[in-house]
Design an enzyme around this catalytic site. Structure first.
Site, PDB file in Angstrom:
ATOM      1  CE  LYS A 284     -74.640  20.544  14.808  1.00 43.28           C
ATOM      2  NZ  LYS A 284     -75.262  19.322  14.274  1.00 43.28           N
TER       3      LYS A 284
ATOM      4  CD  GLU B  83     -76.272  33.156  13.029  1.00 46.20           C
ATOM      5  OE1 GLU B  83     -75.728  32.272  12.345  1.00 46.20           O
ATOM      6  OE2 GLU B  83     -77.322  32.959  13.651  1.00 46.20           O
ATOM      7  CG  ASP B  84     -76.164  30.411   9.353  1.00 44.10           C
ATOM      8  OD1 ASP B  84     -76.693  31.284  10.080  1.00 44.10           O
ATOM      9  OD2 ASP B  84     -76.480  29.209   9.424  1.00 44.10           O
TER      10      ASP B  84
ATOM     11  CG  ASP C 103     -85.507  33.145   8.132  1.00 48.27           C
ATOM     12  OD1 ASP C 103     -85.913  33.793   7.167  1.00 48.27           O
ATOM     13  OD2 ASP C 103     -86.052  32.106   8.526  1.00 48.27           O
TER      14      ASP C 103
ATOM     15  CE  LYS D 246     -83.979  32.569   3.761  1.00 46.91           C
ATOM     16  NZ  LYS D 246     -84.668  31.393   4.323  1.00 46.91           N
TER      17      LYS D 246
ATOM     18  CG  PHE E  50     -84.793  26.179   3.189  1.00 42.20           C
ATOM     19  CD1 PHE E  50     -84.967  26.609   4.501  1.00 42.20           C
ATOM     20  CD2 PHE E  50     -83.960  25.104   2.951  1.00 42.20           C
ATOM     21  CE1 PHE E  50     -84.313  25.986   5.548  1.00 42.20           C
ATOM     22  CE2 PHE E  50     -83.292  24.466   3.994  1.00 42.20           C
ATOM     23  CZ  PHE E  50     -83.480  24.912   5.295  1.00 42.20           C
ATOM     24  CB  VAL E  51     -80.297  29.281   0.624  1.00 43.23           C
ATOM     25  CG1 VAL E  51     -81.054  30.125  -0.382  1.00 43.23           C
ATOM     26  CG2 VAL E  51     -80.096  30.058   1.922  1.00 43.23           C
TER      27      VAL E  51
ATOM     28  NE  ARG F   1     -74.821  21.734   9.754  1.00 49.44           N
ATOM     29  CZ  ARG F   1     -75.688  22.589  10.290  1.00 49.44           C
ATOM     30  NH1 ARG F   1     -75.624  23.865   9.971  1.00 49.44           N
ATOM     31  NH2 ARG F   1     -76.617  22.184  11.126  1.00 49.44           N
TER      32      ARG F   1
HETATM   33  P1  IMP Z   1     -83.753  33.385  12.618  1.00 49.74           P
HETATM   34  O1  IMP Z   1     -83.650  33.218  14.105  1.00 49.74           O
HETATM   35  O2  IMP Z   1     -85.169  33.208  12.137  1.00 49.74           O
HETATM   36  O3  IMP Z   1     -83.148  34.673  12.112  1.00 49.74           O
HETATM   37  O4  IMP Z   1     -83.023  32.172  11.955  1.00 49.74           O
HETATM   38  C1  IMP Z   1     -81.699  32.001  12.097  1.00 49.74           C
HETATM   39  C2  IMP Z   1     -81.261  30.588  11.786  1.00 49.74           C
HETATM   40  O5  IMP Z   1     -82.212  29.828  11.023  1.00 49.74           O
HETATM   41  C3  IMP Z   1     -80.047  30.642  10.933  1.00 49.74           C
HETATM   42  O6  IMP Z   1     -78.881  30.821  11.711  1.00 49.74           O
HETATM   43  C4  IMP Z   1     -80.088  29.316  10.208  1.00 49.74           C
HETATM   44  O7  IMP Z   1     -79.483  28.323  11.001  1.00 49.74           O
HETATM   45  C5  IMP Z   1     -81.552  29.017  10.057  1.00 49.74           C
HETATM   46  N1  IMP Z   1     -82.027  29.376   8.690  1.00 49.74           N
HETATM   47  C6  IMP Z   1     -82.743  30.447   8.319  1.00 49.74           C
HETATM   48  N2  IMP Z   1     -82.992  30.465   6.995  1.00 49.74           N
HETATM   49  C7  IMP Z   1     -82.384  29.366   6.497  1.00 49.74           C
HETATM   50  C8  IMP Z   1     -82.263  28.816   5.159  1.00 49.74           C
HETATM   51  O8  IMP Z   1     -82.737  29.351   4.150  1.00 49.74           O
HETATM   52  N3  IMP Z   1     -81.552  27.660   5.065  1.00 49.74           N
HETATM   53  C9  IMP Z   1     -80.985  27.027   6.130  1.00 49.74           C
HETATM   54  N4  IMP Z   1     -81.083  27.504   7.387  1.00 49.74           N
HETATM   55  C10 IMP Z   1     -81.777  28.656   7.577  1.00 49.74           C
HETATM   56 MG    MG Z   2     -77.735  29.242  12.391  1.00 52.60          MG
END
Ligand code: IMP
Ligand code: MG
Length: 188
Positions: free
Chosen positions: A47, A103-104, A107, A136, A157-158, A170
């Site tokens: 979401k 994407e938001d 990570d 990040k 963590f944001v 959100r």
């Molecule tokens: P990744 O697959 O590790 O790149 O993570 C992607 C998803 O993890 C993002 O689309 C977010 O939904 C969640 N996420 C990663 N870091 C944060 C954060 O600092 N706060 C909230 N959600 C996060």
């Molecule tokens: Mg996400």
């Protein structure tokens, strides 16, 4: 919801509403230029990407289809589990299309690494690029080419502008770091 509504829960503001909107507006103009005359489809990952998606659409001058997918890598906690689960599959055909993933945040990169492969190989997209509002870099496990970089942030963590902690925050119009006391229990 603005920062005053969550003042007690946050340690610091990382990005203001104005900074977020400026970055999305600039990106919208680049996307308008780069995809002129092409078959652009915007794909959002639910979401978290909803806020970025609607703002990007508002600032774009060209019209294009949009679609959403629901994926999960995080569960309810902090660490990406590495394995991606499709909660709800793509709701639009992207075969032969130029896809821009909205994407938001990137990570670890697990989600985007998986999704790029899925869209190209399974869904037969012609091209796939990505616009993550946040990144990040220090957490990255995959080398992902980011055509439209948003803001790079530290390993914190944001929350806000689509990003949640336990499904809350959100709808905050800026991005902030939570106070450790808000999640301390879970991390122990
Ligand atoms: P990744 O697959 O590790 O790149 O993570 C992607 C998803 O993890 C993002 O689309 C977010 O939904 C969640 N996420 C990663 N870091 C944060 C954060 O600092 N706060 C909230 N959600 C996060
Ligand atoms: Mg996400």
């Amino acid at each position: 919801m603005d920062i005053e509504d969550v003042r007690n829960d946050i340690e610091k503001v990382l990005l203001t509403k104005e900074q977020i909107q400026r970055k999305i507006r600039e990106t919208a103009h680049k996307v308008d230029e780069d995809y002129a005359g092409r078959n652009l489809v915007l794909i959002g990952v639910l979401k978290g990407a909803v806020n970025v998606m609607t703002a990007l659409m508002d600032y774009m001058h060209t019209t294009c289809p949009i679609g959403f997918m629901s994926l999960s890598s995080y569960g309810e906690g902090f660490e990406s589990t590495g394995s991606i689960k499709v909660r709800s599959d793509l709701n639009i055909d992207v075969e032969g299309k130029d896809v821009l993933i909205v994407e938001d945040i990137i990570d670890s990169g697990n989600t985007l690494h998986w999704l790029e492969g899925y869209l190209l190989e399974k869904k037969k997209a012609k091209t796939v690029n990505v616009f993550p509002l946040l990144s990040k870099p220090s957490r990255r496990k995959w080398d992902i080419f980011v055509k439209y970089p948003g803001y790079e942030i530290e390993d914190e963590f944001v929350i806000g502008f689509g990003l949640d902690y336990k499904e809350c925050y959100r709808n905050l119009d800026s991005i902030a770091v939570l106070k450790p006391s808000v999640y301390q229990q879970e991390r122990m």
